[in-house]
Enzyme design. Structure first.
Site, short mmCIF file in Angstrom:
data_model
loop_
_atom_site.label_atom_id
_atom_site.label_comp_id
_atom_site.label_asym_id
_atom_site.label_seq_id
_atom_site.Cartn_x
_atom_site.Cartn_y
_atom_site.Cartn_z
N ARG A 182 0.86 -1.18 0.00
CA ARG A 182 0.00 0.00 0.00
C ARG A 182 0.90 1.23 0.00
O ARG A 182 2.02 1.20 0.52
CB ARG A 182 -0.90 0.03 1.23
CG ARG A 182 -1.85 -1.16 1.35
CD ARG A 182 -2.68 -1.03 2.62
NE ARG A 182 -3.63 -2.13 2.76
CZ ARG A 182 -3.40 -3.25 3.43
NH1 ARG A 182 -2.23 -3.42 4.03
NH2 ARG A 182 -4.31 -4.21 3.51
N LYS A 217 -2.60 -2.57 7.73
CA LYS A 217 -3.85 -2.20 8.39
C LYS A 217 -4.06 -3.07 9.62
O LYS A 217 -3.75 -4.25 9.63
CB LYS A 217 -5.03 -2.36 7.42
CG LYS A 217 -5.11 -1.28 6.36
CD LYS A 217 -6.38 -1.42 5.56
CE LYS A 217 -6.53 -0.28 4.55
NZ LYS A 217 -7.77 -0.40 3.76
N HIS A 226 -2.36 2.35 -5.86
CA HIS A 226 -3.21 1.19 -5.58
C HIS A 226 -3.47 0.37 -6.85
O HIS A 226 -3.70 -0.84 -6.78
CB HIS A 226 -4.53 1.62 -4.96
CG HIS A 226 -5.07 0.64 -3.96
ND1 HIS A 226 -4.49 0.42 -2.73
CD2 HIS A 226 -6.11 -0.22 -4.04
CE1 HIS A 226 -5.16 -0.50 -2.08
NE2 HIS A 226 -6.15 -0.92 -2.86
N ARG A 250 -0.84 -2.09 -6.93
CA ARG A 250 -1.14 -3.17 -5.98
C ARG A 250 -2.14 -4.15 -6.60
O ARG A 250 -1.99 -5.37 -6.49
CB ARG A 250 -1.70 -2.57 -4.69
CG ARG A 250 -2.07 -3.57 -3.60
CD ARG A 250 -2.37 -2.79 -2.32
NE ARG A 250 -3.23 -3.50 -1.40
CZ ARG A 250 -2.81 -4.38 -0.50
NH1 ARG A 250 -1.52 -4.66 -0.39
NH2 ARG A 250 -3.66 -4.96 0.33
N HIS A 256 -4.80 -9.16 3.42
CA HIS A 256 -6.25 -9.09 3.62
C HIS A 256 -6.65 -10.01 4.78
O HIS A 256 -6.24 -11.17 4.81
CB HIS A 256 -7.00 -9.54 2.36
CG HIS A 256 -6.90 -8.57 1.23
ND1 HIS A 256 -7.16 -8.91 -0.08
CD2 HIS A 256 -6.58 -7.25 1.22
CE1 HIS A 256 -6.98 -7.85 -0.84
NE2 HIS A 256 -6.64 -6.83 -0.08
N TYR A 264 -10.58 -9.96 -7.13
CA TYR A 264 -9.71 -10.15 -8.28
C TYR A 264 -10.11 -11.33 -9.15
O TYR A 264 -9.61 -11.48 -10.25
CB TYR A 264 -8.26 -10.35 -7.80
CG TYR A 264 -7.71 -9.17 -7.06
CD1 TYR A 264 -7.35 -8.01 -7.72
CD2 TYR A 264 -7.57 -9.21 -5.68
CE1 TYR A 264 -6.87 -6.91 -7.04
CE2 TYR A 264 -7.08 -8.12 -4.98
CZ TYR A 264 -6.73 -6.97 -5.66
OH TYR A 264 -6.25 -5.89 -4.98
#
Length: 325
Positions: A170, A194, A270, A273, A296, A305
């Protein structure tokens, strides 16, 4: 207790007890304070929502017991009609974030035994995710080929873009990197993403070489991996944070070379990414591995995706699955 004080307590609990990031806590606070402000307007227009009003009641705030389904209905209607500073309505996903924050707040109140609306009564809207934008490998090459490697700035920009595409980081993660963050020999390192979750990052030999080239061209001993070359270089600061590249600067760098490469789609850090994840899946990586590399927490996030790679799967089917005659 009144809502404003309880919101403050809830935000503190997010960081201390739940281990949520400072950014998440700030977003939740913004959404909940907007709920408070809109709810106050509604209550002022229709005081029948308020519970047990007495002469000493502070009408500049309200209590958790004042939250009912009718107040939520009116809040959602106001939220849907709310306009941004640019005169646009809030996106459906942003409206959903407000309700997610509100439901989390109500769960917090229930846990503390404070009477309010049952959080299960907050229904989240169905949100259609935006289609994922990604670059094909040849587009990434075109973008990289536009970078002038004869300058320190060019070496930096090439290293940044190589790292974004190679490691799937990120932009917020890449600007926090320091010189000693990366092991260029092993071509792997850890980042904290995150939710303060650590994950391993693996990079290509090409990316490692570009970072090495950039560091070799630098004459400073500052800590940050990527520096803003336009900042005053004589400022006395041994850490170098005053020259650390910002997320906005990285966004401009990526957009600059995408434009030079003639790529018409919107390209951001992004996007690279997304390109990292899509490239892995198209080359046979399994979804769980990609989930781990992206950091994630939920596999459903990584599944965005799969529809991108569907055309690729069809090509494989057509190529390798023979029809009966």
């Amino acid at each position: 207790m009144y809502i404003t004080e309880l919101i403050g307590d809830f935000i503190e609990s997010l960081e201390i007890e739940s281990g949520r990031s400072k950014k998440t806590a700030e977003n939740y606070e913004r959404y909940l304070l907007r709920f408070r402000d809109i709810a106050l307007e509604i209550l002022d227009q229709d005081p029948t929502h308020r519970q047990n009003i007495n002469p000493d009641e502070d009408l500049s705030d309200f209590r958790p017991a004042d939250i009912d389904q009718e107040l939520i209905r009116k809040f959602r209607l106001r939220l849907n009609r709310l306009e941004t500073d640019h005169g646009e309505n809030l996106e459906a996903i942003t409206q959903a974030y407000h309700l997610i924050a509100l439901r989390g707040f109500l769960k917090y109140l229930a846990k503390r035994g404070i009477k309010s609306l049952d959080p299960s009564l907050i229904e989240l809207p169905r949100v259609t995710r935006k289609q994922v934008t990604f670059l094909h490998y040849d587009e990434v090459e075109r973008l990289l080929n536009e970078i002038d490697l004869s300058t320190e700035t060019g070496l930096r920009d090439r290293a940044i873009i190589e790292l974004l595409f190679s490691g799937g980081l990120r932009v917020s993660e890449i600007v926090k990197l320091n010189r000693d963050s990366i092991n260029l020999e092993r071509r792997e390192f850890m980042v904290r993403g995150k939710g303060n979750k650590d994950r391993p990052i693996f990079i290509s030999e090409a990316a490692a070489n570009r970072i090495s080239d950039y560091l070799a061209a630098r004459t400073d001993a500052l800590v940050p991996l990527f520096l803003n070359n336009s900042k005053n270089q004589s400022t006395p600061n041994t850490s170098g944070d005053y020259r650390r590249l910002t997320t906005r600067s990285v966004e401009r760098i990526v957009q600059k070379y995408a434009k030079l490469a003639g790529i018409t789609k919107h390209v951001s850090p992004h996007t690279l990414r997304h390109s990292f994840a899509t490239d892995l899946l198209m080359n046979g990586a399994d979804l769980r591995s990609v989930q781990a590399m992206l950091g994630h927490s939920d596999i459903s996030t990584t599944q965005i995706y799969t529809h991108v790679t569907d055309p690729h799967l069809k090509e494989i089917h057509d190529k390798f699955h023979s029809e009966t005659e």
